[in-house]
Motif scaffolding. Structure first.
Motif, PDB file in Angstrom:
ATOM      1  N   GLY A   1      52.360  37.374  44.078  1.00  0.00           N
ATOM      2  CA  GLY A   1      53.001  38.026  45.199  1.00  0.00           C
ATOM      3  C   GLY A   1      54.448  38.385  44.960  1.00  0.00           C
ATOM      4  O   GLY A   1      55.143  37.775  44.150  1.00  0.00           O
ATOM      5  N   CYS A   2      54.857  39.395  45.699  1.00  0.00           N
ATOM      6  CA  CYS A   2      56.240  39.859  45.716  1.00  0.00           C
ATOM      7  C   CYS A   2      56.744  39.685  47.139  1.00  0.00           C
ATOM      8  O   CYS A   2      56.273  40.368  48.051  1.00  0.00           O
ATOM      9  N   GLY A   3      57.654  38.753  47.335  1.00  0.00           N
ATOM     10  CA  GLY A   3      58.194  38.495  48.661  1.00  0.00           C
ATOM     11  C   GLY A   3      59.516  39.210  48.845  1.00  0.00           C
ATOM     12  O   GLY A   3      60.418  39.054  48.023  1.00  0.00           O
ATOM     13  N   GLY A   4      59.614  40.002  49.895  1.00  0.00           N
ATOM     14  CA  GLY A   4      60.825  40.769  50.110  1.00  0.00           C
ATOM     15  C   GLY A   4      61.435  40.546  51.478  1.00  0.00           C
ATOM     16  O   GLY A   4      60.725  40.483  52.477  1.00  0.00           O
ATOM     17  N   LEU A   5      62.743  40.413  51.512  1.00  0.00           N
ATOM     18  CA  LEU A   5      63.495  40.290  52.755  1.00  0.00           C
ATOM     19  C   LEU A   5      64.259  41.586  53.000  1.00  0.00           C
ATOM     20  O   LEU A   5      64.885  42.117  52.080  1.00  0.00           O
ATOM     21  N   ALA A   6      64.234  42.064  54.223  1.00  0.00           N
ATOM     22  CA  ALA A   6      64.972  43.282  54.559  1.00  0.00           C
ATOM     23  C   ALA A   6      66.458  43.123  54.234  1.00  0.00           C
ATOM     24  O   ALA A   6      67.102  44.054  53.762  1.00  0.00           O
ATOM     25  N   LEU A   7      66.993  41.918  54.448  1.00  0.00           N
ATOM     26  CA  LEU A   7      68.413  41.667  54.210  1.00  0.00           C
ATOM     27  C   LEU A   7      68.825  41.829  52.752  1.00  0.00           C
ATOM     28  O   LEU A   7      69.984  42.101  52.464  1.00  0.00           O
ATOM     29  N   SER A   8      67.868  41.645  51.826  1.00  0.00           N
ATOM     30  CA  SER A   8      68.219  41.686  50.401  1.00  0.00           C
ATOM     31  C   SER A   8      67.572  42.854  49.659  1.00  0.00           C
ATOM     32  O   SER A   8      67.452  42.814  48.440  1.00  0.00           O
ATOM     33  N   GLY A   9      67.128  43.866  50.367  1.00  0.00           N
ATOM     34  CA  GLY A   9      66.581  45.032  49.687  1.00  0.00           C
ATOM     35  C   GLY A   9      65.079  45.158  49.761  1.00  0.00           C
ATOM     36  O   GLY A   9      64.497  46.059  49.154  1.00  0.00           O
ATOM     37  N   GLY A  10      64.411  44.239  50.454  1.00  0.00           N
ATOM     38  CA  GLY A  10      62.962  44.326  50.613  1.00  0.00           C
ATOM     39  C   GLY A  10      62.200  44.016  49.340  1.00  0.00           C
ATOM     40  O   GLY A  10      62.700  43.333  48.445  1.00  0.00           O
ATOM     41  N   VAL A  11      60.994  44.544  49.251  1.00  0.00           N
ATOM     42  CA  VAL A  11      60.112  44.227  48.119  1.00  0.00           C
ATOM     43  C   VAL A  11      60.678  44.753  46.797  1.00  0.00           C
ATOM     44  O   VAL A  11      60.397  44.204  45.739  1.00  0.00           O
ATOM     45  N   ARG A  12      61.506  45.756  46.822  1.00  0.00           N
ATOM     46  CA  ARG A  12      62.095  46.271  45.571  1.00  0.00           C
ATOM     47  C   ARG A  12      62.988  45.224  44.897  1.00  0.00           C
ATOM     48  O   ARG A  12      63.233  45.294  43.705  1.00  0.00           O
ATOM     49  N   ASN A  13      63.480  44.267  45.650  1.00  0.00           N
ATOM     50  CA  ASN A  13      64.266  43.157  45.107  1.00  0.00           C
ATOM     51  C   ASN A  13      63.537  41.851  45.453  1.00  0.00           C
ATOM     52  O   ASN A  13      64.067  40.976  46.107  1.00  0.00           O
ATOM     53  N   PHE A  14      62.305  41.744  44.993  1.00  0.00           N
ATOM     54  CA  PHE A  14      61.399  40.686  45.440  1.00  0.00           C
ATOM     55  C   PHE A  14      61.619  39.343  44.766  1.00  0.00           C
ATOM     56  O   PHE A  14      62.174  39.256  43.674  1.00  0.00           O
ATOM     57  N   ALA A  15      61.124  38.306  45.455  1.00  0.00           N
ATOM     58  CA  ALA A  15      61.017  36.962  44.889  1.00  0.00           C
ATOM     59  C   ALA A  15      59.560  36.789  44.460  1.00  0.00           C
ATOM     60  O   ALA A  15      58.652  36.903  45.278  1.00  0.00           O
ATOM     61  N   PRO A  16      59.299  36.533  43.168  1.00  0.00           N
ATOM     62  CA  PRO A  16      57.913  36.389  42.707  1.00  0.00           C
ATOM     63  C   PRO A  16      57.334  35.022  43.066  1.00  0.00           C
ATOM     64  O   PRO A  16      58.031  34.015  43.019  1.00  0.00           O
ATOM     65  N   PHE A  17      56.052  35.022  43.443  1.00  0.00           N
ATOM     66  CA  PHE A  17      55.369  33.769  43.728  1.00  0.00           C
ATOM     67  C   PHE A  17      53.898  33.878  43.344  1.00  0.00           C
ATOM     68  O   PHE A  17      53.361  34.967  43.152  1.00  0.00           O
ATOM     69  N   VAL A  18      53.272  32.724  43.218  1.00  0.00           N
ATOM     70  CA  VAL A  18      51.858  32.623  42.859  1.00  0.00           C
ATOM     71  C   VAL A  18      51.156  31.793  43.920  1.00  0.00           C
ATOM     72  O   VAL A  18      51.702  30.795  44.397  1.00  0.00           O
ATOM     73  N   LEU A  19      49.953  32.217  44.293  1.00  0.00           N
ATOM     74  CA  LEU A  19      49.111  31.466  45.224  1.00  0.00           C
ATOM     75  C   LEU A  19      47.828  31.072  44.515  1.00  0.00           C
ATOM     76  O   LEU A  19      47.163  31.917  43.916  1.00  0.00           O
ATOM     77  N   ILE A  20      47.478  29.785  44.589  1.00  0.00           N
ATOM     78  CA  ILE A  20      46.269  29.255  43.966  1.00  0.00           C
ATOM     79  C   ILE A  20      45.327  28.802  45.088  1.00  0.00           C
ATOM     80  O   ILE A  20      45.698  27.945  45.904  1.00  0.00           O
ATOM     81  N   ARG A  21      44.125  29.369  45.121  1.00  0.00           N
ATOM     82  CA  ARG A  21      43.159  29.013  46.176  1.00  0.00           C
ATOM     83  C   ARG A  21      42.800  27.547  46.046  1.00  0.00           C
ATOM     84  O   ARG A  21      42.494  27.043  44.970  1.00  0.00           O
ATOM     85  N   GLN A  22      42.823  26.835  47.174  1.00  0.00           N
ATOM     86  CA  GLN A  22      42.596  25.394  47.176  1.00  0.00           C
ATOM     87  C   GLN A  22      41.140  24.992  47.293  1.00  0.00           C
ATOM     88  O   GLN A  22      40.744  24.007  46.719  1.00  0.00           O
ATOM     89  N   ASN A  23      40.364  25.727  48.032  1.00  0.00           N
ATOM     90  CA  ASN A  23      38.963  25.371  48.177  1.00  0.00           C
ATOM     91  C   ASN A  23      38.130  26.569  47.748  1.00  0.00           C
ATOM     92  O   ASN A  23      37.906  27.466  48.541  1.00  0.00           O
ATOM     93  N   THR A  24      37.680  26.576  46.501  1.00  0.00           N
ATOM     94  CA  THR A  24      36.990  27.743  45.968  1.00  0.00           C
ATOM     95  C   THR A  24      35.623  27.949  46.598  1.00  0.00           C
ATOM     96  O   THR A  24      35.011  28.975  46.420  1.00  0.00           O
ATOM     97  N   ASN A  25      35.134  26.959  47.372  1.00  0.00           N
ATOM     98  CA  ASN A  25      33.845  27.116  48.043  1.00  0.00           C
ATOM     99  C   ASN A  25      33.987  27.617  49.477  1.00  0.00           C
ATOM    100  O   ASN A  25      33.010  27.823  50.163  1.00  0.00           O
ATOM    101  N   ALA A  26      35.224  27.762  49.944  1.00  0.00           N
ATOM    102  CA  ALA A  26      35.452  28.185  51.333  1.00  0.00           C
ATOM    103  C   ALA A  26      35.142  29.643  51.528  1.00  0.00           C
ATOM    104  O   ALA A  26      35.161  30.432  50.653  1.00  0.00           O
TER     105      ALA A  26
END
Length: 180
Positions: A155-180
């Motif tokens: 993911g690319c997290g963007g705040l309007a205050l800092s330029g939005g997605v063009r100046n994003f904070a990178p993050f990773v999401l790992i699914r916790q329950n693969t059977n859900a």
């Protein structure tokens, strides 16, 4: 990145997956958006990727100012009738406060063109639910799948205050329950 060992994931070894913000961006641009069905009701553990000049600021905002505790992850496309508006899907962030996991900072989910390359991404828009929160208002996340089944989202997290997605904070999401 296709041969990921999800059992050993933590913030430190994310640097092995993504040694720089430019490499993360390259992986994001080469990835596809999940469908809403791919992520419906799924819980994901979240990790900020420690790259980029704004890494320490992103860490501070995310873990100390954004929610009621340290950021734990997200639940995507949930069915919460009390939060449903115009039949749009919603999700929430999850926070750990030492006593358990709490949901907060709700967002709408939809498939939209990315601000980075105009290709489809799963967009999380926080504005409707967080009008009076100085960080969450104007916040947008964009997600794509790093693998083929939606177990790993980047993911690319963007705040309007800092330029939005063009100046994003990178993050990773790992699914916790693969059977859900």
């Amino acid at each position: 990145c296709k041969n990921l060992n999800l059992d050993t994931i933590n913030s430190e070894n994310l640097l092995k997956w993504f040694p720089s913000k430019s490499y993360f961006t390259q992986q994001y641009l080469q990835s596809n958006a999940p469908s809403l069905e791919d992520v419906r009701g799924k819980v994901y553990r979240g990790y900020l990727v420690p790259v980029g000049i704004c890494w320490s600021i992103s860490y501070f905002l995310t873990n100390f100012l954004f929610g009621p505790g340290s950021w734990y992850g997200k639940q995507l496309h949930i069915e919460d009738k009390s939060k449903t508006v115009s039949n749009r899907a919603i999700g929430c962030n999850l926070f750990s406060n030492g006593k358990g996991i709490r949901s907060s900072k709700y967002f709408f989910t939809s498939i939209q063109p990315s601000f980075l390359d105009r290709q489809p991404s799963l967009r999380l828009n926080y504005s409707t639910f967080n009008k009076f929160h100085p960080i969450a208002w104007g916040m947008v996340d964009e997600l794509r799948m790093l693998d083929d089944n939606g177990a790993v989202l980047i993911g690319c997290g963007g705040l309007a205050l800092s330029g939005g997605v063009r100046n994003f904070a990178p993050f990773v999401l790992i699914r916790q329950n693969t059977n859900a």
